[in-house]
Design an enzyme around this catalytic site. Structure first.
Site, PDB file in Angstrom:
ATOM      1  N   LYS A  78     137.134 114.832  11.477  1.00 52.51           N
ATOM      2  CA  LYS A  78     138.071 114.540  12.447  1.00 52.51           C
ATOM      3  C   LYS A  78     139.930 114.199  12.161  1.00 52.51           C
ATOM      4  CE  LYS A  78     138.775 110.574  16.140  1.00 52.51           C
ATOM      5  NZ  LYS A  78     137.941 108.959  16.892  1.00 52.51           N
ATOM      6  N   SER A 153     137.497 109.585  21.632  1.00 52.90           N
ATOM      7  CA  SER A 153     138.109 110.392  21.774  1.00 52.90           C
ATOM      8  C   SER A 153     137.986 111.218  20.242  1.00 52.90           C
ATOM      9  CB  SER A 153     139.192 109.197  20.693  1.00 52.90           C
ATOM     10  OG  SER A 153     138.584 108.435  19.180  1.00 52.90           O
ATOM     11  N   SER A 177     133.267 106.294  20.928  1.00 56.59           N
ATOM     12  CA  SER A 177     134.403 107.610  20.605  1.00 56.59           C
ATOM     13  C   SER A 177     132.988 108.187  19.994  1.00 56.59           C
ATOM     14  CB  SER A 177     135.504 107.701  20.079  1.00 56.59           C
ATOM     15  OG  SER A 177     136.228 107.142  20.636  1.00 56.59           O
TER      16      SER A 177
END
Ligand code: GLN
Length: 485
Positions: A78, A153, A177
């Site tokens: 990420k 997210s 997330s």
């Protein structure tokens, strides 16, 4: 090959059926082909990945006995884990030009385990969002239907695994997330106990809630990646100083006799197709010998208001470092220092991030602190106490991960409160600091739904054991989107 699990690919490398160079090239070609459609990657590090793959193949040929456990296997991070020399944007214009001078501990640990990073994945700006629509780099599409969101997210990380662009990836979970995008993309994702995975070099959103964790196609893959990620780190003061564990060790244990709590607050108001999918999943667990027990988490309704006071409060403080002075975005031709601050932050942050900073500053300000922040700290304690009480009677707790499957891109962007409501089942766990996992449990109109398993502190192994046993007796996790073949 690209829909194989990490476990299968590991074996194929070991048996020399394929080389790491071939594997990495294959995935890079897939990224090239599907990324324009899905927008899962912000940065692709193809050249360095191929070089590392060659090195991995050389090492395996030279000294196979001493090969690290995941040598030569591809992954993605990420884009809020700092990577030395490679852009770390956090999905924000503010950090579009930011190249970290060091690696996050998670990045170092994955490399030490032999993994090769193919790139950095798209995400909601500074991890604030539930749909990946708050990214400066544009929304990510759900591989099951590209008109739908992948969740957020960590939407890029989840969609990349679901689409077979990479076998595993990292994400972070402050309020859901990892679990929520795992559910909406039909993969497995785990949020570890707070403190289990180092936050060093992981850009802070809400420090008392943030936790990094793995995504994979199966519980076994997630266990393998968690082995690489977890561990004490003296550079993170909230890191837990407990011995390392092999999370694959108990995967094959029988789950007979385990008590699974079903909190009534998490099952009320559920729509019929969701209820049906979860009932069927729970039946499988029952058949494997687990006992389902009705329980109550009486303060469940306080999770959204509590989280949406505390997370913005912490974010307003954490994000004050982005002021246009030392690094990150700086506005053009500032008139004076004040203008530099105002315009750099005004132009560098997106709408949702600004909304959170405003809310956070408000709830922390003199006169409102007692009414909001302090109250939220107290309700956080009540939520934690609910879990402590529940775990006196059950081993784990099961629930839906999300109220519905994925929604359409654009459907909720103009209504932040509706968007926040998507997090209803995931937030409480972060407030309590507990571990949780989401695994695929069926489909509604072609879109995946997830079952969430929540555990007591440090019970990641138990969650993975249950998920693995479920996956040995179901095949939702081995489905893949046909459009991505
Ligand atoms: N959706 C939640 C939020 O917008 C959680 C985000 C996260 O876990 N990073 O804050």
């Amino acid at each position: 090959m690209h829909f194989k699990t990490l476990t299968e690919l590991k074996l194929a490398l070991h048996k020399k059926e394929i080389s790491s160079h071939e594997l990495v090239s294959h995935y890079l070609k897939r990224i090239e082909r599907f990324n324009p459609q899905l927008n899962t990657f912000i940065t692709v590090t193809g050249e360095s990945a191929l070089q590392e793959a060659q090195k991995a193949d050389d090492l395996r040929a030279r000294d196979p006995e001493n090969a690290p456990p995941l040598l030569g296997l591809p992954m993605a991070h990420k884009d809020l884990f700092c990577t030395d020399g490679v852009k770390t944007s956090c999905g924000s214009k503010m950090l579009d030009n930011f190249i970290a001078p060091y690696d996050a501990t998670v990045v170092t640990k994955c490399r030490d385990a032999g993994l090769i990073t193919l790139g950095k994945t798209n995400m909601d700006e500074f991890a604030m969002g539930s749909s990946n629509e708050n990214s400066f780099y544009g929304p990510v599409a759900n591989p099951w239907n590209t008109e739908y969101v992948p969740g957020g997210s960590s939407g890029g990380s989840a969609a990349a695994v679901a689409a077979g662009l990479v076998p595993v990836s990292t994400g972070t979970d402050t309020g859901g997330s990892i679990r929520q995008p795992a559910a909406l993309c039909g993969i497995t994702g785990l949020k570890p106990t707070y403190g289990r995975v180092s936050r060093y070099g992981m850009t802070a959103f809400a420090s008392s809630l943030d936790q990094g964790g793995p995504f994979g196609k199966s519980a076994e893959d997630v266990a393998l990646l968690l082995n690489a990620m977890a561990g004490f780190d003296e550079r993170d003061s909230t890191s837990l100083n407990v011995p390392a564990e092999d999370y694959t060790q108990h995967l094959n244990r029988s789950i007979a006799g385990l008590k699974i709590g079903l909190p009534k607050e998490y099952f009320k108001n559920m729509n019929a197709p969701m209820q049906k999918a979860l009932d069927e999943a729970l039946k499988v667990l029952e058949k494997l010998g687990a006992t389902l027990v009705d329980i109550s988490l009486p303060h469940a309704d306080l999770a959204i208001p509590t989280y949406y006071v505390l997370a913005p409060a912490e974010c307003s403080s954490n994000l004050s470092r982005f002021d246009g002075v030392r690094f990150g975005y700086r506005c053009e031709n500032p008139r004076d220092l004040n203008d530099l601050y105002l315009r750099s932050r005004g132009e560098g942050f997106g709408t949702e991030v600004k909304r959170r900073i405003l809310i956070g500053t408000y709830v922390l300000s003199a006169g409102y602190y007692e009414a909001y922040y302090l109250q939220a700290q107290k309700t956080r304690q009540l939520i934690k106490q609910d879990f402590d009480d529940a775990f006196k009677n059950v081993d784990v707790i099961a629930s839906p991960t999300t109220p519905t499957p994925a929604f359409k891109i654009g459907e909720k962007v103009s209504d932040p409160v509706t968007m926040y409501q998507c997090d209803i089942y995931t937030l409480a766990l972060n407030l309590a600091g507990l571990p949780g996992l989401s695994m695929p449990a069926g489909f509604i109109d072609g879109l995946p739904v997830g079952l969430q398993l929540m555990g007591h502190y440090m019970q990641e192994s138990k969650l993975l054991n249950i998920a693995h046993q479920y996956q040995c007796h179901s095949d939702w996790h081995s489905q893949h989107p046909t459009a991505m073949e």
